[in-house]
Each structure stands twice: as structure tokens, then as C-alpha cells.
Scaffold this motif. Structure first.
Motif, PDB file in Angstrom:
ATOM      1  N   LEU A 142       0.829  -1.206   0.000  1.00  0.00           N
ATOM      2  CA  LEU A 142       0.000   0.000   0.000  1.00  0.00           C
ATOM      3  C   LEU A 142       0.866   1.259   0.000  1.00  0.00           C
ATOM      4  CD1 LEU A 142      -2.799  -0.907   2.587  1.00  0.00           C
ATOM      5  CD2 LEU A 142      -2.950  -0.945   0.091  1.00  0.00           C
ATOM      6  N   ASP A 143       0.423   2.276  -0.742  1.00  0.00           N
ATOM      7  CA  ASP A 143       1.114   3.562  -0.690  1.00  0.00           C
ATOM      8  C   ASP A 143       0.428   4.464   0.333  1.00  0.00           C
ATOM      9  OD1 ASP A 143      -1.218   4.461  -1.854  1.00  0.00           O
ATOM     10  OD2 ASP A 143      -0.304   5.044  -3.759  1.00  0.00           O
ATOM     11  N   GLU A 144       0.863   5.717   0.411  1.00  0.00           N
ATOM     12  CA  GLU A 144       0.332   6.613   1.441  1.00  0.00           C
ATOM     13  C   GLU A 144      -1.135   6.943   1.245  1.00  0.00           C
ATOM     14  OE1 GLU A 144       2.138   9.064  -1.858  1.00  0.00           O
ATOM     15  OE2 GLU A 144       2.677   7.297  -0.678  1.00  0.00           O
ATOM     16  N   ASN A 145      -1.680   6.737   0.032  1.00  0.00           N
ATOM     17  CA  ASN A 145      -3.092   7.008  -0.237  1.00  0.00           C
ATOM     18  C   ASN A 145      -3.982   5.800  -0.014  1.00  0.00           C
ATOM     19  OD1 ASN A 145      -2.608   9.697  -1.071  1.00  0.00           O
ATOM     20  ND2 ASN A 145      -1.963   8.955  -3.084  1.00  0.00           N
ATOM     21  N   GLY A 146      -3.372   4.632   0.178  1.00  0.00           N
ATOM     22  CA  GLY A 146      -4.145   3.415   0.374  1.00  0.00           C
ATOM     23  C   GLY A 146      -4.318   2.596  -0.884  1.00  0.00           C
ATOM     24  N   PHE A 147      -3.611   2.975  -1.960  1.00  0.00           N
ATOM     25  CA  PHE A 147      -3.665   2.208  -3.206  1.00  0.00           C
ATOM     26  C   PHE A 147      -2.638   1.076  -3.147  1.00  0.00           C
ATOM     27  CE2 PHE A 147      -5.214   6.087  -5.832  1.00  0.00           C
ATOM     28  CZ  PHE A 147      -6.465   5.959  -5.238  1.00  0.00           C
ATOM     29  N   PHE A 148      -2.995  -0.049  -3.778  1.00  0.00           N
ATOM     30  CA  PHE A 148      -2.074  -1.176  -3.851  1.00  0.00           C
ATOM     31  C   PHE A 148      -1.159  -0.987  -5.044  1.00  0.00           C
ATOM     32  CE2 PHE A 148      -1.089  -5.457  -5.562  1.00  0.00           C
ATOM     33  CZ  PHE A 148      -0.281  -5.894  -4.517  1.00  0.00           C
ATOM     34  N   LYS A 149       0.142  -0.852  -4.783  1.00  0.00           N
ATOM     35  CA  LYS A 149       1.130  -0.617  -5.829  1.00  0.00           C
ATOM     36  C   LYS A 149       2.115  -1.779  -5.961  1.00  0.00           C
ATOM     37  CE  LYS A 149      -0.449   3.390  -6.964  1.00  0.00           C
ATOM     38  NZ  LYS A 149      -1.119   3.561  -8.294  1.00  0.00           N
ATOM     39  N   GLY A 150       1.828  -2.879  -5.310  1.00  0.00           N
ATOM     40  CA  GLY A 150       2.723  -4.024  -5.394  1.00  0.00           C
ATOM     41  C   GLY A 150       2.459  -4.869  -6.627  1.00  0.00           C
ATOM     42  N   LYS A 151       3.178  -5.985  -6.732  1.00  0.00           N
ATOM     43  CA  LYS A 151       3.029  -6.920  -7.850  1.00  0.00           C
ATOM     44  C   LYS A 151       2.551  -8.266  -7.304  1.00  0.00           C
ATOM     45  CE  LYS A 151       4.834  -3.926 -10.756  1.00  0.00           C
ATOM     46  NZ  LYS A 151       4.040  -3.281 -11.825  1.00  0.00           N
ATOM     47  N   THR A 152       1.376  -8.696  -7.759  1.00  0.00           N
ATOM     48  CA  THR A 152       0.822  -9.952  -7.233  1.00  0.00           C
ATOM     49  C   THR A 152       1.687 -11.152  -7.623  1.00  0.00           C
ATOM     50  OG1 THR A 152      -0.607 -10.144  -9.188  1.00  0.00           O
ATOM     51  CG2 THR A 152      -1.525  -9.041  -7.251  1.00  0.00           C
ATOM     52  N   ALA A 195      -6.824   6.210   2.670  1.00  0.00           N
ATOM     53  CA  ALA A 195      -6.014   6.147   3.891  1.00  0.00           C
ATOM     54  C   ALA A 195      -5.822   7.512   4.544  1.00  0.00           C
ATOM     55  CB  ALA A 195      -4.652   5.527   3.583  1.00  0.00           C
ATOM     56  N   SER A 196      -6.435   8.556   3.991  1.00  0.00           N
ATOM     57  CA  SER A 196      -6.158   9.914   4.476  1.00  0.00           C
ATOM     58  C   SER A 196      -6.723  10.194   5.854  1.00  0.00           C
ATOM     59  CB  SER A 196      -6.726  10.931   3.485  1.00  0.00           C
ATOM     60  OG  SER A 196      -8.136  10.767   3.349  1.00  0.00           O
ATOM     61  N   GLY A 211     -12.600   1.477  -0.809  1.00  0.00           N
ATOM     62  CA  GLY A 211     -11.618   1.898  -1.794  1.00  0.00           C
ATOM     63  C   GLY A 211     -10.199   1.488  -1.462  1.00  0.00           C
ATOM     64  N   ILE A 212      -9.999   0.948  -0.266  1.00  0.00           N
ATOM     65  CA  ILE A 212      -8.662   0.509   0.122  1.00  0.00           C
ATOM     66  C   ILE A 212      -8.236  -0.673  -0.736  1.00  0.00           C
ATOM     67  CG2 ILE A 212      -9.353  -1.160   1.887  1.00  0.00           C
ATOM     68  CD1 ILE A 212      -6.559   1.435   2.281  1.00  0.00           C
ATOM     69  N   PHE A 213      -6.964  -0.758  -1.042  1.00  0.00           N
ATOM     70  CA  PHE A 213      -6.375  -1.808  -1.885  1.00  0.00           C
ATOM     71  C   PHE A 213      -6.745  -1.670  -3.364  1.00  0.00           C
ATOM     72  CE2 PHE A 213      -5.994  -4.016   2.209  1.00  0.00           C
ATOM     73  CZ  PHE A 213      -4.690  -4.470   2.145  1.00  0.00           C
ATOM     74  N   ALA A 214      -7.401  -0.578  -3.751  1.00  0.00           N
ATOM     75  CA  ALA A 214      -7.665  -0.359  -5.177  1.00  0.00           C
ATOM     76  C   ALA A 214      -6.343  -0.135  -5.898  1.00  0.00           C
ATOM     77  CB  ALA A 214      -8.581   0.836  -5.366  1.00  0.00           C
TER      78      ALA A 214
END
Length: 509
Positions: free
Chosen positions: A171-181, A277-278, A209-212
Motif C-alpha cells: 500500500l502507498d500513502e493514499n491506500g492504493f495497492f502498488k505491489g506486484k501480485t 487512507a487519508s 476503496g482501500i487496496f484499489a
């Protein structure tokens, strides 16, 4: 007939010249001067490990020869007598209310908090209200704590929990998933379908919206939860880049709706949270610890000074030299090489203490002169920042320009107008169109930002228009300089700003 005294063949000749020799100690002193407070703390830890005569001053009495009494000594606030084990008494240490070092014999001082800092009002106990457990705990959990609790409650399979924990690390600071499955699957030795299945499940967690994986998916998850994800809304989200470009005419055509319907759709999107995540406590700690503190002088301490400039006691090095230990082991040593080693280590410790003392003195001297030169900034703000170069400060404090450059590198000053790097106060000058005082580049940037913040849709300033306004205010500046400053402040062009203002008017009409 004259004869030359110069030999015709090779010969020896003595000449006396002056030159600067970069000794190891000089190079070490230069490196100390340029270090930030965090780098210096790490460097001192290494020095203490390699030098038996250096001690961290924690406000405690330390004695290597009597370790069994250490716990008793920590409880005492004052040394037992003037012949204390260390090379400095309590009057020879930088206290929190002093503006600088008071070392007389080369002993210096580091960043550890003394006991007087513990508790409210200088108390050593933690029984005051400020340090009670209830007042020290945060009311808002971090996003990771919130998700971890849901993982425990919602995922019964231990394997799924492990995958979810790995997904949370992406997760980044906004709550988006930026990893690679696929990378997660490879590291856990499982198939990618299992990771994607868990990802779909954790995307139903709170907050919505978390993990989007992108903004469109984040908004779609929130709309789906509200049962408002219609086909038209899905089309709009699929073309979300048109919203970012403020191209509402094309967006209305793609969605096959009129302007009134498009405004309603956009109004509903604006009620969503694009940063799930804000609302949670950030876990990132402060990394910029100021080296210098600046405050307005009180009446009783003002005198001729308006500002009080102090070194931050929490970032100062506080080390002491254990002279008693040195004398004891040197007296017991009978080997010549051992004595040479002990003398070398003791001399190195003494030199380091003096070097740290000089470093602190240089930082305070330069910072004090910066405050004197830029007093208008502290009184009125960034628009009154004067042009200043390293040479100006070097001349006033009687230091070399390169020394001032090293002193101002990675050093920060805490002021009533924020924490700024010392380099912030130096900027090139821009000429005056009326022959008056020159203007600082930072001040001109602030003026450009203010002009753009105040512009309206019918009066958006181009770079040429800004040049004209500044010329009328007595600031001589080229158009390309305005463009450079605008880009440095991440301000879009006039055409882009006009589109943004139009879209704002469109959405509120």
C-alpha cells in the motif's frame, strides 16, 4: 666579459614555499562540519565503539572501573565530588537553556536527552499529566493497524492472512495497492490466482476503496457500496482522464448525457474519497530535526537583540572523555606499544571533542548572521526575503566561503515561519527596474504564486502579463525566468489554469 653563475648541467636548489596540506585530521574536521545531525550521531556511535575513552553523556555518571555501582550512580543528580570520573563537571555541559557550548577543556556534548528533560517541569518522574499513558496514546490508529485487525477477523485461513499481510506491505500513502501480485506469489511459493483472490477480498475492507489499484477502481468500489455504480457511471470512470483534463464536452459525448446529467454525476464523484487512507494516522515520523532554534526575544533578554538564536539541545552532540579511566589503565600498562596506543586514542578523543565544539560554534555563528541579514523575512514573510550569497555571510563571520557552504548543508532552522534548511535563506538577486533595491529570487517566487492564486477566469495571467505586473512593481525579470519559477513551483501554464477554472465554474453552476 660577464660570465653566468648558472651551472650548465643538472643541479640542486633549495626553495621555500607555502602550501596547504590536507592532513587526515583536517579532512575529518571538514567531514564533521558538513554532516547532518543524524549522520553525526551515527558517526559518533562508531567513534565511541572504537575509542575506549569516549562516553555518551546521558546525564549519568559512568565509570568503567566500577560497573557494579552504575545503577546507583544513575539515580544521583549531582557528581559526588569535584574529582569526578569524567573530564567535565555538570557546569561544563550544554544545558537546554544555553545558546551554545561552554566548554573550557575541549569536552563536548551530543544529542541524548538529559534527565532534566524527562517529565513536566523538569521532573524525572513520568507521573505528570503530560506523560500519563492515556495522554501519550494516539486516538486514531494507523491504516496498517486498522487493516491488520480486519485481517484477523475476516480471514480465517492462515495462508490467506499471510497473503493479506504481504498485500498490505504494497500500500502507498493514499491506500492504493502498488505491489506486484506475481512477485508476492513467487515469494510465498503459491499461485497468482490465490493472491488475486485475497486481493479481491481485502478490497472489500474498510475504508471503502482501500487496496484499489488506481483511482477509477477506488471510486468504483465506493459507488458499488452505495449501489450507485450505473453503466453511465462506469463509462465515466473508464474515461476518468477526461475529468483530469477538464474536457467535459468530450466526456458528455462519450457518456451520451447532457450537461445537467454530467454535472450531477461529477457532483456525486466529488463526495467520494480518492485517498482512502487519508483519515488515518500517518506512521511516518519527522525526519527533519532542526539544528538551530530561532524565537522572538522576551523583554528581559532582548537588550539590543530582537531574536534569540540557539542550538537545538536535542541535536547537539554530548560526549565526554573519561580521563580517570585513561589514567588508570595507562598507569597499569607496562608495554610501550600499549602506552602508545592509549595515548593515540586519548589524543583522538580530545581532538574529536574540540572539533565538535568548533562545529557547533560555527553553526551558531553562521545561523546568527543569517537571522540578522534576513530579519525582514522573520517579521513579514517570504516576500521580504533579501538576496543573499555565501560570500556575504563569510565576510561578516570571518570564515571561508567554502566553510559557510559546508555549515549550511543539511542543517535546518526552526522558526515561527516553519522549518527551513539554512540554504533556503540564500538566493540569487534580481535587478530592480527603477534602480532601487534588488529582489530575492525566493521573494519573487512568492509574489508570482500569490498573483496566480488571486487570478479569476476572466483574468488569467500569462507569463508575459506576470512580467509586466512585476515590472510595474519595480522587479526586472525575463519571461523565461517567470516560466522557470512557475515550473519549479509546479504551477501549470495559463491555458491549463484557465481550463481548471472553467471546470470549477462548470461543476458549481
Amino acid at each position: 666579459m660577464s660570465q653566468s653563475n648558472t651551472p650548465k648541467g643538472p643541479y640542486l636548489e633549495l626553495k621555500q614555499t607555502q602550501g596547504l596540506v590536507m592532513t587526515p585530521q583536517l579532512r575529518h574536521a571538514i567531514s564533521l562540519l558538513q554532516m547532518s545531525n543524524m549522520d553525526l550521531a551515527a558517526h559518533l556511535r562508531q567513534e565511541i565503539q572504537s575509542n575506549p575513552f569516549l562516553e555518551i553523556d546521558n546525564g549519568q555518571e559512568l565509570d568503567r572501573t566500577e560497573p557494579e555501582e552504575s545503577s546507583e550512580k544513575i539515580e544521583k543528580a549531582e557528581p559526588r565530588n569535584k574529582d569526578d570520573y569524567l573530564d567535565a563537571d555538570y557546569s561544563n555541559v550544554w544545558q537546554d537553556d544555553q545558546a551554545g557550548p561552554s566548554s573550557q577543556d575541549g569536552s563536548v556534548q551530543t544529542s541524548d536527552l538529559s534527565w532534566k528533560d524527562v517529565g513536566s517541569g523538569g521532573s524525572r518522574s513520568f507521573e505528570s499529566a503530560d506523560y500519563s499513558l492515556e495522554n501519550r496514546l494516539s486516538d486514531t490508529p494507523s491504516i496498517f493497524e486498522h487493516i491488520s485487525e480486519q485481517i484477523t477477523l475476516e480471514l480465517a485461513d492462515p495462508h490467506d492472512r499471510i497473503i493479506a499481510q504481504m498485500l498490505m506491505d504494497g500500500l502507498d500513502e493514499n491506500g492504493f495497492f502498488k505491489g506486484k501480485t506475481k512477485e508476492i506469489a513467487k515469494s510465498l511459493n503459491c499461485d497468482n490466482e490465490s493472491v488475486l483472490d485475497v486481493l479481491e477480498r481485502v478490497q472489500q475492507f474498510d475504508p471503502p476503496g482501500i487496496f484499489a489499484e488506481d483511482i477509477a477502481q477506488c471510486l468504483a468500489i465506493q459507488l458499488k457500496e452505495r449501489d450507485r455504480l450505473s453503466e453511465t457511471m462506469q463509462t465515466l470512470l473508464a474515461n476518468i482522464e477526461l475529468v483530469q483534463k477538464h474536457d467535459y464536452k468530450k466526456l458528455a459525448q462519450v457518456c451520451n448525457v447532457d450537461d445537467l446529467t454530467l454535472r450531477a454525476l461529477l457532483s456525486e464523484i466529488r463526495t467520494l474519497n480518492p485517498r482512502p487512507a487519508s483519515d488515518f494516522r500517518e506512521v511516518v515520523s519527522q525526519t527533519r530535526i532542526p539544528d538551530v532554534l530561532v524565537r522572538r526575544a522576551k523583554a528581559k533578554e532582548s537588550g539590543d537583540k530582537m531574536w534569540v538564536v540557539e542550538l537545538n539541545p536535542n541535536s547537539l552532540p554530548k560526549i565526554l572523555i573519561n580521563r580517570k579511566y585513561y589514567a588508570t589503565i595507562k598507569e597499569k600498562s607496562r608495554d610501550k606499544k600499549e602506552k602508545e596506543y592509549l595515548t593515540d586514542r586519548f589524543n583522538a578523543a580530545s581532538w574529536l571533542a574540540r572539533a565538535l565544539d568548533q562545529r557547533a560554534e560555527s553553526i551558531l555563528k553562521v545561523a546568527t548572521e543569517i537571522v540578522a541579514q534576513q530579519e525582514a523575512f522573520f517579521l513579514y514573510g517570504v516576500e521580504y526575503l533579501k538576496p543573499l550569497v555565501l560570500k556575504d555571510i563569510a565576510k561578516e563571520v570571518d570564515l571561508h566561503e567554502s566553510t559557510v557552504s559546508r555549515v549550511t548543508t543539511d542543517k535546518y532552522m526552526a522558526t515561527s515561519r516553519g522549518v527551513h534548511e539554512l540554504k533556503f535563506f540564500f538566493s540569487s538577486s534580481l535587478g530592480s527596474s527603477d534602480g532601487g533595491m534588488e529582489h530575492s529570487g525566493q521573494a519573487v517566487k512568492a509574489r508570482i504564486r500569490k498573483l496566480i492564486e488571486e487570478e479569476a477566469l476572466e483574468n488569467v495571467f500569462s507569463d508575459d502579463a506576470i512580467v509586466g505586473i512585476l515590472e510595474d512593481e519595480g522587479i526586472s525579470i525575463a519571461r523565461r525566468t517567470v516560466a522557470k519559477y512557475r515550473k519549479a513551483m509546479n504551477i501549470p501554464s495559463s491555458s491549463e489554469r484557465r481550463r481548471q477554472l472553467k471546470s470549477k465554474e462548470f461543476s458549481t453552476s
